[in-house]
Design a protein around this motif. Structure first.
Motif, PDB file in Angstrom:
ATOM      1  N   UNK A 156       8.494  -0.620 -11.548  1.00 12.29           N
ATOM      2  CA  UNK A 156       9.220  -2.182 -11.342  1.00 12.29           C
ATOM      3  C   UNK A 156       9.637  -2.483 -10.058  1.00 12.29           C
ATOM      4  N   UNK A 157      10.480  -1.594  -9.607  1.00 12.10           N
ATOM      5  CA  UNK A 157      10.989  -1.783  -8.386  1.00 12.10           C
ATOM      6  C   UNK A 157       9.885  -1.797  -7.149  1.00 12.10           C
ATOM      7  N   UNK A 158       8.790  -0.934  -7.201  1.00 11.66           N
ATOM      8  CA  UNK A 158       7.826  -1.222  -6.105  1.00 11.66           C
ATOM      9  C   UNK A 158       6.890  -2.221  -6.349  1.00 11.66           C
ATOM     10  N   UNK A 159       6.664  -2.540  -7.506  1.00  7.14           N
ATOM     11  CA  UNK A 159       6.196  -3.876  -7.766  1.00  7.14           C
ATOM     12  C   UNK A 159       6.558  -5.079  -7.177  1.00  7.14           C
ATOM     13  N   UNK A 160       7.949  -5.283  -7.312  1.00  9.35           N
ATOM     14  CA  UNK A 160       8.511  -6.352  -6.748  1.00  9.35           C
ATOM     15  C   UNK A 160       8.522  -6.402  -5.371  1.00  9.35           C
ATOM     16  N   UNK A 161       8.441  -5.031  -4.619  1.00  5.08           N
ATOM     17  CA  UNK A 161       8.658  -5.038  -3.240  1.00  5.08           C
ATOM     18  C   UNK A 161       7.019  -5.651  -2.899  1.00  5.08           C
ATOM     19  N   UNK A 162       6.083  -5.003  -3.539  1.00  5.65           N
ATOM     20  CA  UNK A 162       4.615  -5.355  -3.284  1.00  5.65           C
ATOM     21  C   UNK A 162       4.429  -6.868  -3.159  1.00  5.65           C
ATOM     22  N   UNK A 182       4.325   6.433  -3.034  1.00  4.40           N
ATOM     23  CA  UNK A 182       4.271   4.938  -3.203  1.00  4.40           C
ATOM     24  C   UNK A 182       2.700   4.796  -3.523  1.00  4.40           C
ATOM     25  N   UNK A 183       1.925   5.241  -2.999  1.00 11.72           N
ATOM     26  CA  UNK A 183       0.434   4.926  -3.096  1.00 11.72           C
ATOM     27  C   UNK A 183       0.062   5.556  -4.563  1.00 11.72           C
ATOM     28  N   UNK A 184       0.488   6.448  -4.915  1.00 13.30           N
ATOM     29  CA  UNK A 184       0.588   7.048  -6.414  1.00 13.30           C
ATOM     30  C   UNK A 184       0.689   6.059  -7.362  1.00 13.30           C
ATOM     31  N   UNK A 185       2.206   5.501  -7.024  1.00 14.91           N
ATOM     32  CA  UNK A 185       2.638   4.438  -8.146  1.00 14.91           C
ATOM     33  C   UNK A 185       1.902   3.379  -7.936  1.00 14.91           C
ATOM     34  N   UNK A 186       1.109   2.793  -6.992  1.00 19.28           N
ATOM     35  CA  UNK A 186       0.141   1.819  -6.652  1.00 19.28           C
ATOM     36  C   UNK A 186      -1.042   1.891  -7.630  1.00 19.28           C
ATOM     37  N   UNK A 187      -1.624   3.239  -7.619  1.00 18.97           N
ATOM     38  CA  UNK A 187      -2.866   3.468  -8.206  1.00 18.97           C
ATOM     39  C   UNK A 187      -2.615   3.472  -9.717  1.00 18.97           C
ATOM     40  N   UNK A 188      -1.289   4.084 -10.127  1.00 13.10           N
ATOM     41  CA  UNK A 188      -0.768   4.108 -11.633  1.00 13.10           C
ATOM     42  C   UNK A 188      -0.764   2.899 -12.252  1.00 13.10           C
ATOM     43  N   UNK A 193      -2.548  -1.750 -15.676  1.00 11.98           N
ATOM     44  CA  UNK A 193      -2.551  -2.963 -15.812  1.00 11.98           C
ATOM     45  C   UNK A 193      -4.134  -3.475 -16.082  1.00 11.98           C
ATOM     46  N   UNK A 194      -4.998  -2.595 -15.864  1.00 12.03           N
ATOM     47  CA  UNK A 194      -6.260  -2.641 -16.037  1.00 12.03           C
ATOM     48  C   UNK A 194      -6.979  -3.844 -14.891  1.00 12.03           C
ATOM     49  N   UNK A 195      -6.441  -3.676 -13.655  1.00  8.83           N
ATOM     50  CA  UNK A 195      -6.748  -4.535 -12.668  1.00  8.83           C
ATOM     51  C   UNK A 195      -7.653  -3.653 -11.535  1.00  8.83           C
ATOM     52  N   UNK A 196      -8.090  -4.588 -10.478  1.00  5.47           N
ATOM     53  CA  UNK A 196      -8.855  -3.965  -9.403  1.00  5.47           C
ATOM     54  C   UNK A 196      -8.007  -3.794  -7.969  1.00  5.47           C
ATOM     55  N   UNK A 197      -7.211  -4.613  -7.977  1.00  7.61           N
ATOM     56  CA  UNK A 197      -6.701  -4.698  -6.529  1.00  7.61           C
ATOM     57  C   UNK A 197      -5.096  -5.209  -6.845  1.00  7.61           C
ATOM     58  N   UNK A 198      -4.603  -5.216  -5.478  1.00  6.48           N
ATOM     59  CA  UNK A 198      -2.949  -5.721  -5.442  1.00  6.48           C
ATOM     60  C   UNK A 198      -2.789  -7.136  -5.783  1.00  6.48           C
ATOM     61  N   UNK A 199      -3.813  -8.084  -5.479  1.00  8.96           N
ATOM     62  CA  UNK A 199      -3.836  -9.293  -5.759  1.00  8.96           C
ATOM     63  C   UNK A 199      -3.679  -9.640  -7.375  1.00  8.96           C
ATOM     64  N   UNK A 200      -4.817  -8.981  -7.909  1.00 11.88           N
ATOM     65  CA  UNK A 200      -4.907  -9.193  -9.446  1.00 11.88           C
ATOM     66  C   UNK A 200      -3.570  -8.603  -9.912  1.00 11.88           C
ATOM     67  N   UNK A 201      -3.096  -7.293  -9.646  1.00 16.63           N
ATOM     68  CA  UNK A 201      -1.838  -6.762  -9.917  1.00 16.63           C
ATOM     69  C   UNK A 201      -0.667  -7.786 -10.082  1.00 16.63           C
ATOM     70  N   UNK A 202      -0.541  -8.361  -8.926  1.00 22.94           N
ATOM     71  CA  UNK A 202       0.783  -9.535  -8.752  1.00 22.94           C
ATOM     72  C   UNK A 202       0.768 -10.504  -9.941  1.00 22.94           C
ATOM     73  N   UNK A 203      -0.776 -11.018  -9.776  1.00 23.81           N
ATOM     74  CA  UNK A 203      -1.211 -12.050 -10.868  1.00 23.81           C
ATOM     75  C   UNK A 203      -0.734 -11.649 -12.225  1.00 23.81           C
ATOM     76  N   UNK A 204      -1.283 -10.401 -12.712  1.00 17.26           N
ATOM     77  CA  UNK A 204      -1.186 -10.164 -13.975  1.00 17.26           C
ATOM     78  C   UNK A 204       0.444  -9.780 -14.313  1.00 17.26           C
ATOM     79  N   UNK A 205       1.219  -9.260 -13.347  1.00 18.21           N
ATOM     80  CA  UNK A 205       2.533  -8.795 -13.608  1.00 18.21           C
ATOM     81  C   UNK A 205       3.311 -10.102 -13.587  1.00 18.21           C
TER      82      UNK A 205
END
Length: 211
Positions: A156-162, A182-188, A193-205
């Motif tokens: 969650x901490x890394x997600x906020x920073x992303x 950090x990259x491992x946390x991103x991939x996990x 979240x079942x998403x393909x990229x960072x943009x979708x990750x932020x939207x879904x979160x």
């Protein structure tokens, strides 16, 4: 023109809309419209020849699809920020624009201030969507059946920073972690979240109220 200027290209096939956008943006201090296009013709060469920071892009264009054009631009010039400006309100199109690399999606009834703020947000590396678009994105999807995604405190901490637009290197330095961690946390998180990229990750979160 100063180096702090934001250089903008407009891709829109309705002359009245183009003229309105150009006049509006040219009046904003620090905004410079470098070119207007009614299709993909000439646009790619324009980006190659001139400094372009932000593109305002319509979806319905003669001889091309704005979503595909967005994808092609991002493949060649990943640093160019693209804002979709459209009348289309289909959720599938909005989500496709995210997947294709757009920094935001605004409807054509957006106010002058909304468009100006969106351009500045895109330059800051942030995703920006008009209120109506956010409501469309928030509509139930099959993912809703899965409930809120469970993530760790560190994730969650890394997600906020992303979401703040920070790179893996910056996150690693601030949290005293390795880039690999950090990259491992991103991939996990992409997997969770079942998403393909960072943009979708932020939207879904954001949809799940985790940001």
């Amino acid at each position: 023109m100063k180096q702090t200027d934001i250089y903008i290209a407009i891709v829109e096939d309705h002359p009245i809309v183009v003229e309105g956008l150009k006049n509006m943006l040219d009046k904003e201090p620090g905004f410079v419209v470098t070119g207007t296009f009614d299709s993909s013709n000439g646009l790619m060469q324009h980006i190659a020849d001139k400094a372009v920071d932000v593109i305002l892009l319509d979806i319905s264009l003669p001889e091309t699809n704005g979503l595909e054009l967005c994808k092609n631009i991002k493949l060649k010039w990943p640093d160019v920020a693209i804002l979709i400006l459209s009348n289309h309100t289909e959720r599938s199109m909005i989500m496709q624009s995210i997947q294709n690399g757009a920094k935001g999606y605004l409807l054509k009834n957006a106010s002058v201030q909304e468009i100006i703020e969106a351009v500045r947000a895109a330059m800051d590396g942030r995703l920006i969507y008009s209120k109506e678009v956010q409501e469309i994105i928030a509509q139930p999807s099959r993912r809703d059946l899965l409930g809120v995604t469970s993530i760790t405190k560190r994730e969650k901490q890394i997600l906020k920073m992303i979401a703040e637009g920070k790179t893996s290197i910056q996150i690693a330095e601030e949290l005293f972690l390795s880039n690999l961690t950090v990259d491992t946390h991103r991939k996990n998180m992409l997997q969770k979240f079942g998403v393909k990229n960072t943009a979708e990750l932020i939207i879904e979160a954001t949809r799940q109220n985790l940001l």
